[in-house]
Scaffold this active site. Structure first.
Site, PDB file in Angstrom:
ATOM      1  NE  ARG A 118     -22.651 -23.812   6.140  1.00 16.89           N
ATOM      2  CZ  ARG A 118     -21.807 -22.794   6.047  1.00 16.89           C
ATOM      3  NH1 ARG A 118     -22.260 -21.562   5.838  1.00 16.89           N
ATOM      4  NH2 ARG A 118     -20.514 -22.985   6.201  1.00 16.89           N
ATOM      5  CE  LYS A 153     -35.860  -4.270  -9.024  1.00 16.46           C
ATOM      6  NZ  LYS A 153     -34.969  -3.456  -9.881  1.00 16.46           N
ATOM      7  CE  LYS A 185     -42.430   0.194 -10.858  1.00 20.77           C
ATOM      8  NZ  LYS A 185     -41.457  -0.872 -10.518  1.00 20.77           N
ATOM      9  CD  GLU A 219     -41.693   3.484 -13.274  1.00 21.05           C
ATOM     10  OE1 GLU A 219     -41.077   2.679 -12.561  1.00 21.05           O
ATOM     11  OE2 GLU A 219     -42.256   3.164 -14.335  1.00 21.05           O
ATOM     12  CG  ASP A 240     -37.618   4.136 -14.027  1.00 18.04           C
ATOM     13  OD1 ASP A 240     -36.925   3.523 -13.193  1.00 18.04           O
ATOM     14  OD2 ASP A 240     -37.991   3.637 -15.102  1.00 18.04           O
TER      15      ASP A 240
END
Length: 302
Positions: A118, A153, A185, A219, A240
């Site tokens: 597993r 992320k 940002k 950004e 963005d």
């Protein structure tokens, strides 16, 4: 036990290479989590001297990633009888394979193969899933100048592994963390909203003074911010959540003074149109936060 990943001294679009040490460390943690006080089923039912042959096989088309983790899991589980374990690798990370392709052939202690099954599958299924989705995005922009980037992320503790899988899928790594690229940002700019001559110019000036060896990305949500970032000398401008027409305007406005990166809401249906606006990079959070695991099985031979 303290464990530190090797430093990732990068520029924008750097590489992640995994060491045998970090792979082994991650596998040992995973095995300890799964085995706990012991694999009670295997210990109760399989004789200590039993041997077996097994095949790790793709059950769907995929791009392979993480075979080192699988091989290490089996070797760690068989440490007391390591000399009797045989592993034949039949594929390589970064390779596209069809359904039914053999990835590994194994022969050795049956208990070790069962106990590590597993953990080995979890690593390869997850990382191959990231590589497979990444390859689809890379294929979607082929023929344009745009390069696909990953993001931060990622699964906590798995960032290096998932970014490695992104590389296996043919894309490029964005910054690894908060330390290897300055990314200014909207919230940074909000904190500097009263700084002269404007928040972006002030932020770039301060970042250049504080981190002269790092590239600076800004950004931008509007064309005014795009102009300010280019005028301030930003190396990269993050466009963005802009619509296609606005992206094209932004690229023309920058006029090669900086590289451009499109971000926000990118998916396989939209990524090619975004690439054709002329941006240099397209960052896709879904590569790591939404990639489905692929189907891989470990089948024991009769």
């Amino acid at each position: 036990m303290n464990f530190l990943f090797p430093p990732f001294i990068s520029r924008h679009a750097g590489d992640v290479e995994l060491s045998a040490t970090e792979v082994r460390h991650a596998v040992r943690i995973a095995l300890a989590e799964d085995i706990g006080r012991g694999d009670v089923t295997t210990l109760a039912t399989v004789p200590a001297g039993a041997v077996a042959r097994a095949t790790l096989r793709a059950r769907e088309p995929m791009v392979v990633a993480g075979l080192d983790f699988a091989e290490t899991a089996f070797r760690e589980a068989a440490r007391s009888r390591a000399s009797s374990l045989r592993i034949q690798r039949r594929a390589r990370d970064g390779q596209s394979v069809e359904r039914g392709a053999i990835l590994l052939k194994l022969a050795g202690p049956a208990r070790a193969l069962l106990t590590a099954e597993r953990v080995a599958l979890n690593f390869v299924q997850r990382l191959s899933g990231v590589a497979t989705l990444t390859a689809r995005f890379v294929a979607a922009v082929r023929g344009t100048k745009a390069r696909i980037l990953d993001t931060r992320k990622t699964t906590p503790g798995w960032r290096r592994f998932e970014k490695y899988a992104v590389r296996c899928g043919g894309a490029t790594n964005h910054r690894f963390g908060l330390f290897d690229l300055v990314l200014i940002k909207d919230n940074h700019l909000a904190a500097l909203r009263h700084a002269p001559p404007n928040a972006i110019a002030a932020a770039v000036r301060r970042a250049r003074a504080a981190a002269p060896r790092l590239q600076i990305e800004v950004e931008a949500d509007t064309l005014e911010q795009v102009a300010q970032a280019a005028d301030a000398g930003a190396d990269i401008i993050l466009l963005d959540n802009m619509q296609l027409a606005r992206l094209r305007q932004a690229v023309r406005l920058v006029r090669h003074r900086a590289r451009t990166e499109a971000s926000g809401g990118v998916n396989l249906a939209t990524v090619r149109a975004i690439a054709r606006t002329g941006v240099d990079f397209i960052s896709v959070g879904a590569l790591t936060h939404s990639a489905p695991a692929v189907d891989i099985g470990l089948d024991f031979e009769e």
